[in-house]
Design an enzyme around this catalytic site. Structure first.
Site, PDB file in Angstrom:
ATOM      1  N   VAL A  76       0.819  -1.224   0.000  1.00 29.06           N
ATOM      2  CA  VAL A  76       0.000   0.000   0.000  1.00 29.06           C
ATOM      3  C   VAL A  76       0.851   1.272   0.000  1.00 29.06           C
ATOM      4  O   VAL A  76       0.331   2.356  -0.254  1.00 29.06           O
ATOM      5  CB  VAL A  76      -0.997   0.056   1.186  1.00 29.06           C
ATOM      6  CG1 VAL A  76      -2.096  -0.960   1.052  1.00 29.06           C
ATOM      7  CG2 VAL A  76      -0.285  -0.062   2.525  1.00 29.06           C
ATOM      8  N   LYS A 108       5.327   4.113   7.438  1.00 33.08           N
ATOM      9  CA  LYS A 108       5.020   4.380   6.024  1.00 33.08           C
ATOM     10  C   LYS A 108       3.727   3.679   5.609  1.00 33.08           C
ATOM     11  O   LYS A 108       2.920   4.235   4.871  1.00 33.08           O
ATOM     12  CB  LYS A 108       6.157   3.871   5.134  1.00 33.08           C
ATOM     13  CG  LYS A 108       7.377   4.761   5.120  1.00 33.08           C
ATOM     14  CD  LYS A 108       8.372   4.166   4.141  1.00 33.08           C
ATOM     15  CE  LYS A 108       9.624   4.988   4.018  1.00 33.08           C
ATOM     16  NZ  LYS A 108      10.661   4.281   3.267  1.00 33.08           N
ATOM     17  N   TYR A 162       3.409   2.820  15.349  1.00 28.41           N
ATOM     18  CA  TYR A 162       2.054   2.316  15.143  1.00 28.41           C
ATOM     19  C   TYR A 162       1.021   3.342  15.614  1.00 28.41           C
ATOM     20  O   TYR A 162       0.150   3.760  14.846  1.00 28.41           O
ATOM     21  CB  TYR A 162       1.894   1.005  15.908  1.00 28.41           C
ATOM     22  CG  TYR A 162       0.569   0.302  15.718  1.00 28.41           C
ATOM     23  CD1 TYR A 162       0.306  -0.407  14.551  1.00 28.41           C
ATOM     24  CD2 TYR A 162      -0.397   0.319  16.713  1.00 28.41           C
ATOM     25  CE1 TYR A 162      -0.905  -1.088  14.378  1.00 28.41           C
ATOM     26  CE2 TYR A 162      -1.604  -0.355  16.557  1.00 28.41           C
ATOM     27  CZ  TYR A 162      -1.857  -1.059  15.390  1.00 28.41           C
ATOM     28  OH  TYR A 162      -3.050  -1.721  15.228  1.00 28.41           O
ATOM     29  N   TYR A 176      -9.094  14.499   3.795  1.00 34.54           N
ATOM     30  CA  TYR A 176      -9.651  14.103   2.490  1.00 34.54           C
ATOM     31  C   TYR A 176     -11.172  14.239   2.494  1.00 34.54           C
ATOM     32  O   TYR A 176     -11.780  14.565   1.472  1.00 34.54           O
ATOM     33  CB  TYR A 176      -9.253  12.662   2.126  1.00 34.54           C
ATOM     34  CG  TYR A 176      -7.990  12.602   1.299  1.00 34.54           C
ATOM     35  CD1 TYR A 176      -6.746  12.785   1.890  1.00 34.54           C
ATOM     36  CD2 TYR A 176      -8.030  12.386  -0.074  1.00 34.54           C
ATOM     37  CE1 TYR A 176      -5.575  12.753   1.147  1.00 34.54           C
ATOM     38  CE2 TYR A 176      -6.869  12.356  -0.831  1.00 34.54           C
ATOM     39  CZ  TYR A 176      -5.648  12.534  -0.215  1.00 34.54           C
ATOM     40  OH  TYR A 176      -4.504  12.505  -0.968  1.00 34.54           O
TER      41      TYR A 176
END
Ligand SMILES: NC(=O)c1ccc[n+]([C@@H]2O[C@H](COP(=O)([O-])OP(=O)(O)OC[C@H]3O[C@@H](n4cnc5c(N)ncnc54)[C@H](O)[C@@H]3O)[C@@H](O)[C@H]2O)c1
Length: 338
Positions: A76, A108, A162, A176
């Site tokens: 991903v 990442k 994490y 978004y």
């Protein structure tokens, strides 16, 4: 299975755009494999995208015969172009042992992976789900944790790749949604257990069950008074699909977990009694930043999704014990896991 595994390059040239085509990143992991199964059963086309860093082909091998299931081996962290109208972003190792092995990759995966999936959702007009975590609350100072609690997280420690990665992913989802109108859903997932957990990733339920079944010492970190709440995987997957299928579901994070709280010691005793094990219980030092208490407040999920866990702890543990028993004895229970 191999015939259905597609490289990204060949898939890009295939123009298939049926409706209800779901992408599940991390689909060959523990939770993802159950989700793929449930989506297929509900009539979706399912594309499972995974780099197999912690997932296993065997977790989805029983789905390969379906003409509606396909698998893409990809990361991903790299942008993807797929024809999908629903995205479930689960890619990320979930256990501390696994996500700390390669912390920069974990960060990442969480940040760039979320950004890439959000770009895909934006391009395709797809609804997108993010598997967030109770770890965004860190070593919580408020119990139980409500979604409105901002958390107590260390940005400079071994768990930060994490915890902070998942927090940043939530922020990307927020932006978004507000900037581009992407249709988002976020679940903050609390400890989940069940068949197909990786027996070697150090999660407390799989550790205890495997140790008990093999009559090895049961290892409790610390004195065992720290608490956890454990949700059976079928309940979690029902919560995820409820969140994604309802048009009126919140676009803000929603806790999904089982509020029934156990001390780690109580869990160990229960596993010993359900397996009839001869394992002694031993104590090891508590890892750095290990949270003392974890318990979800699920009132938002109850009211907005009409969702609550249904599988009782003993029932879930019995199913999980049966699964690991089959793994240890070489009998495959994957297909009948739930
Ligand atoms: N299981 C839990 O108790 C729990 C709790 C909170 C949150 N979550 C979240 O749920 C999701 C699934 O967790 P799980 O327990 O199934 O973990 P898992 O490790 O079994 O599955 C994760 C899957 O993601 C894949 N993956 C990892 N990095 C990837 C990458 N860069 N590109 C493509 N695939 C990648 C792995 O190979 C694996 O198949 C994770 O995002 C995790 O953070 C799980």
């Amino acid at each position: 299975m191999d015939g259905r595994v597609t490289s990204l390059a060949s898939r890009k040239s295939t123009a298939i755009a049926p409706s209800r085509r779901a992408l599940v990143t991390g689909g060959s992991g523990f939770v993802g494999s159950h989700l793929c199964e449930k989506l297929l059963a509900a009539g979706h086309e399912v594309v499972c995208l995974d780099n197999l860093v912690t997932g296993h082909r065997s977790n989805v091998a029983h789905l390969a015969a379906s003409p509606h299931f396909s698998m893409v081996i990809a990361d991903v962290v790299d942008p993807v172009a797929l024809d999908v109208d629903t995205i479930f972003n689960l890619a990320c190792p979930a256990s501390p042992i696994q996500y700390q092995k390669s912390p920069i990759d974990t960060l990442k995966t969480n940040v760039m992976g979320a950004a890439n999936m959000l770009e895909l959702a934006r391009n395709k007009g797809a609804r997108i789900f993010q598997a967030s975590t109770s770890e965004v609350y860190g070593d919580a100072l408020v119990h139980p944790q409500k979604e409105t609690y901002w958390g107590n997280v260390n940005s400079f420690g071994p768990r930060a790749c994490y915890d902070e990665g998942k927090r940043c992913a939530e922020t990307l989802f927020y932006d978004y949604h507000h900037r581009f109108g992407v249709d988002i859903r976020i679940a903050r997932i609390f400890n989940t257990y069940g068949p197909r957990m990786n027996r070697e990733d150090g999660r407390v339920v799989s550790n205890f069950v495997v140790q008990a079944l093999t009559n090895e010492p049961i290892t409790i970190y610390g004195d065992g008074s720290q608490t956890r709440s454990f949700c059976y995987v079928d309940d979690l997957v029902s919560g995820i699909t409820a969140l994604m299928s309802r048009d009126d579901a919140p676009t803000s994070p929603v806790n999904l977990g089982n509020p029934a709280e156990f001390t780690v010691r109580e869990l160990a005793d229960l596993v010993v009694s359900l397996t009839g094990s001869r394992s002694p219980i031993i104590h090891l030092p508590l890892p750095l930043d290990d949270p003392r208490q974890r318990r979800p407040d699920i009132s938002l999920a109850r009211s907005c999704l009409d969702w609550a866990p249904r599988v009782q702890p003993i029932e879930g543990l019995v199913r999980t014990i049966a699964y690991f028993d089959s793994v240890l004895s070489g009998t495959d229970l994957k297909e009948t896991a739930s």
